[in-house]
Design a protein around this motif. Sequence first.
Motif, short mmCIF file in Angstrom:
data_model
loop_
_atom_site.label_atom_id
_atom_site.label_comp_id
_atom_site.label_asym_id
_atom_site.label_seq_id
_atom_site.Cartn_x
_atom_site.Cartn_y
_atom_site.Cartn_z
N VAL A 84 0.84 -1.20 0.00
CA VAL A 84 0.00 0.00 0.00
C VAL A 84 0.87 1.25 0.00
N GLY A 85 1.93 1.24 0.82
CA GLY A 85 2.84 2.38 0.86
C GLY A 85 3.54 2.64 -0.46
N LEU A 86 3.86 1.57 -1.17
CA LEU A 86 4.52 1.72 -2.47
C LEU A 86 3.57 2.23 -3.54
N THR A 87 2.28 1.95 -3.38
CA THR A 87 1.29 2.32 -4.39
C THR A 87 0.87 3.78 -4.31
N THR A 88 0.69 4.29 -3.09
CA THR A 88 0.17 5.64 -2.93
C THR A 88 1.16 6.70 -3.41
N ARG B 204 2.69 11.93 2.50
CA ARG B 204 2.29 11.79 3.92
C ARG B 204 1.84 10.36 4.19
N ALA B 205 0.99 9.85 3.34
CA ALA B 205 0.48 8.50 3.53
C ALA B 205 1.60 7.48 3.38
N LYS B 206 2.52 7.71 2.46
CA LYS B 206 3.63 6.79 2.24
C LYS B 206 4.46 6.66 3.51
N VAL B 207 4.77 7.80 4.15
CA VAL B 207 5.56 7.77 5.38
C VAL B 207 4.76 7.13 6.52
N MET B 208 3.49 7.49 6.63
CA MET B 208 2.65 6.93 7.69
C MET B 208 2.55 5.41 7.59
N VAL B 209 2.31 4.91 6.39
CA VAL B 209 2.19 3.46 6.19
C VAL B 209 3.51 2.77 6.53
N ALA B 210 4.62 3.38 6.16
CA ALA B 210 5.93 2.81 6.50
C ALA B 210 6.12 2.73 8.01
N GLN C 121 -5.79 0.77 5.34
CA GLN C 121 -6.87 0.40 4.43
C GLN C 121 -7.48 1.63 3.77
N SER C 122 -7.55 2.72 4.51
CA SER C 122 -8.08 3.96 3.94
C SER C 122 -7.17 4.48 2.84
N VAL C 123 -5.86 4.41 3.06
CA VAL C 123 -4.91 4.80 2.03
C VAL C 123 -5.06 3.91 0.81
N TYR C 124 -5.22 2.60 1.05
CA TYR C 124 -5.39 1.65 -0.05
C TYR C 124 -6.64 1.99 -0.87
N ALA C 125 -7.75 2.25 -0.17
CA ALA C 125 -9.01 2.55 -0.85
C ALA C 125 -8.88 3.83 -1.68
N ALA C 126 -8.24 4.85 -1.12
CA ALA C 126 -8.07 6.12 -1.84
C ALA C 126 -7.16 5.94 -3.05
N SER C 127 -6.09 5.17 -2.89
CA SER C 127 -5.15 4.94 -3.99
C SER C 127 -5.81 4.13 -5.09
#
Length: 370
Positions: A295-299, A303-309, A358-364
């Motif tokens: 998910v982090g690699l996709t977005t 901000r979301a990338k760092v948060m997911v990491a 999951q929210s980041v995944y859904a948005a991406s």
Amino acid sequence: MTLEKKTWRELLASLDRGMALVALALFALGLLSIYSATHGTSRADFPYVQRQALWGALSLVAFCIVLRIGYEQIYRWSYAIYGSVIALLVLVLVVGHSAKGAQSWINFGSFRLQPAELGKIALALALSRVAAVHAPVDLKGLFTVLAVAAGIALPVMMQPDLGTVIVYVAMTYGALIVARAPRRYLTNLAGLALAAVPLGWTVMKEYQRQRILVFFNPHIDPLGAGYNVIQSRIAVGSGGLWGKGFLAGTQSRLNFLPESHTDFIFSVFAEEFGFAGTVAVLLLFGLLIWRIVAVGLTTKDIRAKVMVAMIAAWIWFQLFECMAMSVGLAPVTGIPMPLFSYGGSALVSVSVGLALVQSVYAASRKKYLE
């Protein structure tokens, strides 16, 4: 259509179902292990499994709320969440309940809250937002990021809860890597951490020093600080290839293994399900972390990338530390095994973290489909 305006059916359809199913499977295995650790012992008088199941239901509610709101909206409240958690951590130092050498909980009647667990969510939100604005590519950005991490780590250190502080460090280091901090900064920070070890020894409590000593040789205090590690090693080793079977583990059933439903839950599982069961659990955790990283690699949202990491680093490090201390490869820190160990604050925090992912995944996924 924003995530907030989607129906529940559309929200559920937008989930990474593999991630969700793996998390539910790990939680179910954790419930079985908690039941086994407390069944037929004096601790069975306290319905730990029922309580954990109730916390599971509350965690599901929290998951759904965060998913409904969406990570982009929650980011608008990130600094307020960060400040509120710091206020709770300071309150812990004033009126907190002490247990196991640390003053880490606030009691609300029969309800007990551990704000340091919520601190992991607050740190992931605030630090990732700061790193996106003040990238740690120069000293100003680096010190800004470290100041945010220190703001939430210092009151936890004063409890003292060294294990949770180490988790914060792992999360912060993961954030620096993903935010593309120069390699020399990362190397120098690691060097400073090693150089600070002697200073850390001088400020540790006596029981913390004893934990470090028994890590090197648990038999220097076999009936005291080394007892947990010795019994945990026996439990893990006696599981063999296939394990002794569910409810057949002797170390927990006969009360040889302390804190079997929390700190040493992995030892309970390993004794009953053996090497084969342990590998299966590791594969499930590996799949969970892999899906989070994906998910982090996709977005495209930094901000979301760092948060997911940071969330991936949090779950990975706690899993590693919990398993390592169970077999004597790391000092005992009292870190819970994610989704497995008994504990409401930890379970809710992990669930909120997974909901943010999951929210980041859904948005991406929505933007990709568009």
